[in-house]
Design a protein around this motif. Structure first.
Motif, PDB file in Angstrom:
ATOM      1  N   THR A   1      18.013  -5.687  -4.615  1.00 36.07           N
ATOM      2  CA  THR A   1      17.266  -4.559  -4.063  1.00 36.07           C
ATOM      3  C   THR A   1      16.928  -3.649  -5.229  1.00 36.07           C
ATOM      4  N   TRP A   2      15.647  -3.573  -5.566  1.00 30.22           N
ATOM      5  CA  TRP A   2      15.220  -2.891  -6.781  1.00 30.22           C
ATOM      6  C   TRP A   2      15.004  -1.396  -6.579  1.00 30.22           C
ATOM      7  N   SER A   3      14.765  -1.012  -5.335  1.00 34.68           N
ATOM      8  CA  SER A   3      14.546   0.398  -5.032  1.00 34.68           C
ATOM      9  C   SER A   3      14.811   0.614  -3.551  1.00 34.68           C
ATOM     10  N   PRO A   4      15.443   1.729  -3.181  1.00 34.60           N
ATOM     11  CA  PRO A   4      15.690   1.992  -1.759  1.00 34.60           C
ATOM     12  C   PRO A   4      14.400   2.353  -1.036  1.00 34.60           C
ATOM     13  N   SER A   5      14.445   2.291   0.277  1.00 35.84           N
ATOM     14  CA  SER A   5      13.277   2.663   1.066  1.00 35.84           C
ATOM     15  C   SER A   5      13.030   4.167   0.971  1.00 35.84           C
ATOM     16  N   LYS A   6      11.841   4.582   1.352  1.00 33.06           N
ATOM     17  CA  LYS A   6      11.493   5.999   1.211  1.00 33.06           C
ATOM     18  C   LYS A   6      10.319   6.338   2.133  1.00 33.06           C
ATOM     19  N   GLN A   7      10.247   7.600   2.530  1.00 30.95           N
ATOM     20  CA  GLN A   7       9.050   8.103   3.200  1.00 30.95           C
ATOM     21  C   GLN A   7       8.195   8.790   2.149  1.00 30.95           C
ATOM     22  N   GLU A   8       7.077   8.177   1.810  1.00 27.20           N
ATOM     23  CA  GLU A   8       6.186   8.714   0.786  1.00 27.20           C
ATOM     24  C   GLU A   8       5.256   9.747   1.409  1.00 27.20           C
ATOM     25  N   LYS A   9       5.157  10.907   0.804  1.00 26.52           N
ATOM     26  CA  LYS A   9       4.222  11.945   1.238  1.00 26.52           C
ATOM     27  C   LYS A   9       3.006  11.909   0.314  1.00 26.52           C
ATOM     28  N   LEU A  10       1.823  11.708   0.870  1.00 31.73           N
ATOM     29  CA  LEU A  10       0.623  11.451   0.071  1.00 31.73           C
ATOM     30  C   LEU A  10      -0.429  12.528   0.291  1.00 31.73           C
ATOM     31  N   LYS A  11      -0.968  13.038  -0.824  1.00 30.36           N
ATOM     32  CA  LYS A  11      -2.094  13.968  -0.786  1.00 30.36           C
ATOM     33  C   LYS A  11      -3.322  13.252  -1.364  1.00 30.36           C
ATOM     34  N   PHE A  12      -4.379  13.186  -0.569  1.00 29.84           N
ATOM     35  CA  PHE A  12      -5.558  12.419  -0.947  1.00 29.84           C
ATOM     36  C   PHE A  12      -6.620  13.320  -1.591  1.00 29.84           C
ATOM     37  N   SER A  13      -7.325  12.747  -2.548  1.00 38.07           N
ATOM     38  CA  SER A  13      -8.433  13.426  -3.210  1.00 38.07           C
ATOM     39  C   SER A  13      -9.544  12.405  -3.440  1.00 38.07           C
ATOM     40  N   GLU A  14     -10.675  12.859  -3.998  1.00 37.05           N
ATOM     41  CA  GLU A  14     -11.816  11.965  -4.227  1.00 37.05           C
ATOM     42  C   GLU A  14     -11.413  10.809  -5.136  1.00 37.05           C
ATOM     43  N   ALA A  15     -11.805   9.588  -4.783  1.00 34.02           N
ATOM     44  CA  ALA A  15     -11.398   8.388  -5.514  1.00 34.02           C
ATOM     45  C   ALA A  15     -12.341   8.104  -6.672  1.00 34.02           C
ATOM     46  N   SER A  16     -11.796   7.464  -7.728  1.00 33.78           N
ATOM     47  CA  SER A  16     -12.618   7.057  -8.871  1.00 33.78           C
ATOM     48  C   SER A  16     -11.929   5.906  -9.593  1.00 33.78           C
ATOM     49  N   GLY A  17     -12.737   5.075 -10.255  1.00 34.19           N
ATOM     50  CA  GLY A  17     -12.213   4.035 -11.124  1.00 34.19           C
ATOM     51  C   GLY A  17     -11.717   2.784 -10.420  1.00 34.19           C
ATOM     52  N   TRP A  18     -12.069   2.581  -9.168  1.00 31.26           N
ATOM     53  CA  TRP A  18     -11.613   1.396  -8.442  1.00 31.26           C
ATOM     54  C   TRP A  18     -12.564   0.223  -8.682  1.00 31.26           C
ATOM     55  N   ASN A  19     -11.983  -0.957  -8.853  1.00 32.86           N
ATOM     56  CA  ASN A  19     -12.759  -2.172  -9.030  1.00 32.86           C
ATOM     57  C   ASN A  19     -12.984  -2.838  -7.669  1.00 32.86           C
ATOM     58  N   ASN A  20     -14.252  -3.201  -7.406  1.00 31.22           N
ATOM     59  CA  ASN A  20     -14.606  -3.896  -6.173  1.00 31.22           C
ATOM     60  C   ASN A  20     -14.210  -3.103  -4.927  1.00 31.22           C
ATOM     61  N   PRO A  21     -14.586  -1.815  -4.856  1.00 25.41           N
ATOM     62  CA  PRO A  21     -14.203  -1.002  -3.695  1.00 25.41           C
ATOM     63  C   PRO A  21     -14.920  -1.448  -2.424  1.00 25.41           C
ATOM     64  N   PRO A  22     -14.334  -1.231  -1.259  1.00 25.11           N
ATOM     65  CA  PRO A  22     -14.965  -1.624   0.005  1.00 25.11           C
ATOM     66  C   PRO A  22     -16.056  -0.630   0.396  1.00 25.11           C
ATOM     67  N   SER A  23     -16.937  -1.033   1.308  1.00 28.99           N
ATOM     68  CA  SER A  23     -17.944  -0.123   1.856  1.00 28.99           C
ATOM     69  C   SER A  23     -17.250   0.911   2.730  1.00 28.99           C
ATOM     70  N   SER A  24     -17.737   2.152   2.633  1.00 26.64           N
ATOM     71  CA  SER A  24     -17.110   3.221   3.401  1.00 26.64           C
ATOM     72  C   SER A  24     -18.178   4.183   3.896  1.00 26.64           C
ATOM     73  N   PHE A  25     -18.056   4.618   5.133  1.00 26.15           N
ATOM     74  CA  PHE A  25     -19.012   5.556   5.721  1.00 26.15           C
ATOM     75  C   PHE A  25     -18.668   7.008   5.408  1.00 26.15           C
ATOM     76  N   SER A  26     -17.560   7.221   4.697  1.00 25.38           N
ATOM     77  CA  SER A  26     -17.181   8.531   4.173  1.00 25.38           C
ATOM     78  C   SER A  26     -16.756   8.333   2.731  1.00 25.38           C
ATOM     79  N   PRO A  27     -16.839   9.377   1.890  1.00 21.07           N
ATOM     80  CA  PRO A  27     -16.455   9.214   0.482  1.00 21.07           C
ATOM     81  C   PRO A  27     -15.026   8.660   0.356  1.00 21.07           C
ATOM     82  N   LEU A  28     -14.861   7.699  -0.536  1.00 22.10           N
ATOM     83  CA  LEU A  28     -13.538   7.099  -0.746  1.00 22.10           C
ATOM     84  C   LEU A  28     -12.538   8.163  -1.203  1.00 22.10           C
ATOM     85  N   LYS A  29     -11.327   8.051  -0.712  1.00 23.21           N
ATOM     86  CA  LYS A  29     -10.244   8.949  -1.124  1.00 23.21           C
ATOM     87  C   LYS A  29      -9.076   8.131  -1.652  1.00 23.21           C
ATOM     88  N   GLU A  30      -8.321   8.759  -2.558  1.00 24.40           N
ATOM     89  CA  GLU A  30      -7.184   8.046  -3.150  1.00 24.40           C
ATOM     90  C   GLU A  30      -5.969   8.953  -3.252  1.00 24.40           C
TER      91      GLU A  30
END
Length: 607
Positions: free
Chosen positions: A121-150
């Motif tokens: 077991t390399w790392s214990p489980s966790k609840q990740e809290k994520l804050k999203f912002s405008e995405a950039s630098g992704w290779n082969n991104p999917p089509s999206s009807f709203s601006p991509l966020k990361e």
């Protein structure tokens, strides 16, 4: 898997696949395991037909030889002193496979031709809290009807560099609204798979070391459609497995089935990171992974012997076997709720039986066995408290065990505990002279014989019965009910043999690499578990289900059933011992039975 619960569920029509096996095959009245009835010794007995005295697997953990008194050895990472079926049959020319079966650990030496076992077991489980912002630098991104966020988060991986994980959110719905309904989680910004919705599970594989793959499962448990607020994502443990086999097999197994998944996640459930349903999905995923890999090996490589193990019943019964009104927080309502969880675990086993039976051909035999049963526990005993009160165990100023001044220590596991004397000639910092061995051993026995404990004002008092058991067994009995220790497999010895000489003789024999068994074996009566600590003789139980005590008690009885050519239909045979499984398999495979096998071929199994 308890024999009585299994029969009850079958009678109620809740286990249709197991009922089918019983109708088309043979079932034993019950199966009896070895003593102590713990997981590792019981698995070893099934795999070898030999008792703990021969396998050296005397508990789930024991005092490590040539180490300080407080060091412990993990039975699940230890080698048997005699060959298990998957090794012995392979040596006699058969092809074997062992998947997640206790003892089949390829890190300690070659096991079956095809072996998969628990890794790290390399790392214990966790609840990740994520804050999203405008995405950039992704290779082969999917089509999206709203601006991509990361978003991103970091996993602290033991013995490896920390891993930065990238998350991409996109909107797949053309509804003129910001509705981020798909998420891609990856270890880089290159996309090679579709996203998952917040209601779906996803997984990520990680390279944790050279040629070693691990991974985790995830699920978004809270995310508003516009991702304007912080989102919550549950991430499982990062786990890996050990895979050994012919060239190309490890890669084939990982490619087809993915990384070795986590077995369960009690912490996440307790902290509210996941729901009960999600907890069960994690557990069932593990069971299905083991079963699916096992049956793939069966169909693809056609081994002569395949052994695999599903742990969910044991785990759920430890946590939820709330059936005794003396148990903490007991109520009829809570008991019914908890029994539903246990019933679910039996139904998962039934599904595995169903898919396994479906995979059988006309030449296959299937044995369905369990290693032990389970009893409800209402209290925990602390054997080290007894040793401390009698001057046999000493704590330092920090409250830790001082092995340089302690004469003995108890190592509990389930309802059993081995007591080890800190012998000068045997332990790394031993203080007890060999000439004083018998005296100290008697002091230990007298200490436990003299216990007078009440759980409450009107509670039961511990009583004792001492037998000539290798290396002495003190059985703790409550309410005046004495334990019958006549058939404690693996520990019976001639009462005239000097105890220390007996230990010395065994430890110096060619067969024995380690002296694992304690100098005194403690076994608790029904309702009691052996606890860690040195503060209370009796305290509330840390878990509701326990095993390790006398295997003859009804709730400790295991199951045995079989189906296949020449096996009678709809037949019940006399009780069997788990020691009888290995010699029966040797007979079925037409192999020579090794001399260390103590069980006998099961009578009346075939027509």
């Amino acid at each position: 898997m308890r024999n009585d619960l299994t029969r009850s569920y079958v009678k109620e029509g809740k286990l249709p696949n197991i009922e089918n096996v019983i109708e088309k095959g043979t079932i034993a009245k019950y199966a009896k395991t070895v003593s102590p009835s713990l997981t590792a010794p019981s698995h070893a007995a099934i795999a070898t037909g030999a008792t703990p005295l021969q396998t050296s697997i005397v508990s789930n953990a024991w005092q490590q030889k040539d180490a300080v008194l407080t060091n412990q050895k993990n039975a699940f990472l230890s080698e048997f002193e005699v060959d298990p079926l998957w090794v012995a049959a392979r040596k006699q020319g058969k092809t074997t496979a062992a998947i997640a079966f206790a003892g089949a650990n390829p890190s300690i030496g070659k096991q079956a031709d095809y072996t998969i076992y628990y890794g790290d077991t390399w790392s214990p489980s966790k609840q990740e809290k994520l804050k999203f912002s405008e995405a950039s630098g992704w290779n082969n991104p999917p089509s999206s009807f709203s601006p991509l966020k990361e978003a991103s988060f970091t996993i602290q991986v033991e013995d490896s560099q920390n891993k930065k994980i990238q998350v991409l959110a996109y909107d797949s719905t053309n509804d003129q609204k910001k509705n981020y309904d798909k998420f891609i989680v990856t270890s880089n910004k290159t996309i090679d798979h579709k996203g998952v919705s917040p209601k779906e599970w996803g997984s990520v594989s990680l390279q944790v070391k050279e040629n070693q793959t691990a991974g985790f499962w995830f699920k978004f448990t809270s995310a508003d459609p516009g991702l304007n607020k912080e989102a919550a994502m549950y991430r499982s443990e990062v786990t890996s497995g050990l895979i050994d086999g012919p060239k190309g097999f490890p890669e084939q197994a990982r490619t087809k089935f993915g990384f070795f998944p986590p077995q369960d996640d009690d912490m996440a459930l307790e902290k509210g990171w996941i729901s009960r349903k999600e907890y069960e999905e994690i557990s069932e995923r593990f069971v299905n992974w083991v079963a699916d890999v096992s049956l793939f090996i069966k169909n693809e490589y056609q081994p002569d012997l395949l052994m695999f193990y599903a742990p969910q019943i044991d785990h759920l019964e430890h946590k939820y076997l709330l059936t005794d009104p003396r148990q903490p927080d007991y109520s009829p309502e809570k008991s019914r709720k908890y029994l539903e969880y246990i019933e679910w675990s039996y139904k998962v086993a039934d599904k595995v039986v169903g898919k396994t039976v479906k995979s059988l051909d006309g030449n296959d035999h299937l044995f369905i066995v369990s290693d032990h049963g389970m009893e409800p526990a209402h209290s925990a005993l602390e054997p080290n408290k007894v040793l401390k009160d009698n001057g046999l165990l000493v704590l330092n100023s920090d409250g830790k065990i001082d092995y340089k001044r302690s004469k003995a220590i108890a190592i509990p596991s389930g309802s059993a505990a081995h007591v080890y004397i800190n012998l000068k000639s045997r332990e790394k910092h031993g203080i007890v002279p060999e000439d004083n061995y018998e005296q100290v051993r008697n002091e230990i026995i007298q200490a436990f014989k003299g216990i007078k404990v009440n759980r409450n004002e009107n509670g039961p008092v511990i009583k004792h019965q001492l037998r000539a058991i290798w290396n002495s067994t003190v059985n703790l009995s409550f309410n005046g009910v004495k334990e019958n220790t006549k058939e404690l497999f693996g520990y019976l010895t001639n009462a005239n043999v000097h105890p220390y000489q007996d230990i010395k003789k065994i430890s110096q024999s060619k067969k024995s690499k380690e002296r694992n068994a304690g100098d005194v074996l403690l076994m608790a009566a029904p309702g009691y578990i052996m606890g860690q600590g040195e503060s209370h003789i009796v305290k509330p139980t840390p878990e509701f289900g326990t095993h390790g005590g006398d295997p003859k008690r009804e709730k400790m009885r295991a199951v045995f059933m079989a189906i296949g050519p020449d096996i009678s239909n709809d037949k019940q045979i006399d009780p069997v011992s788990n020691l009888d499984i290995a010699p029966t398999i040797y007979e079925f495979l037409g192999l020579e039975i090794p001399s260390y096998v103590e069980g006998k071929k099961i009578k009346d199994l075939t027509e």
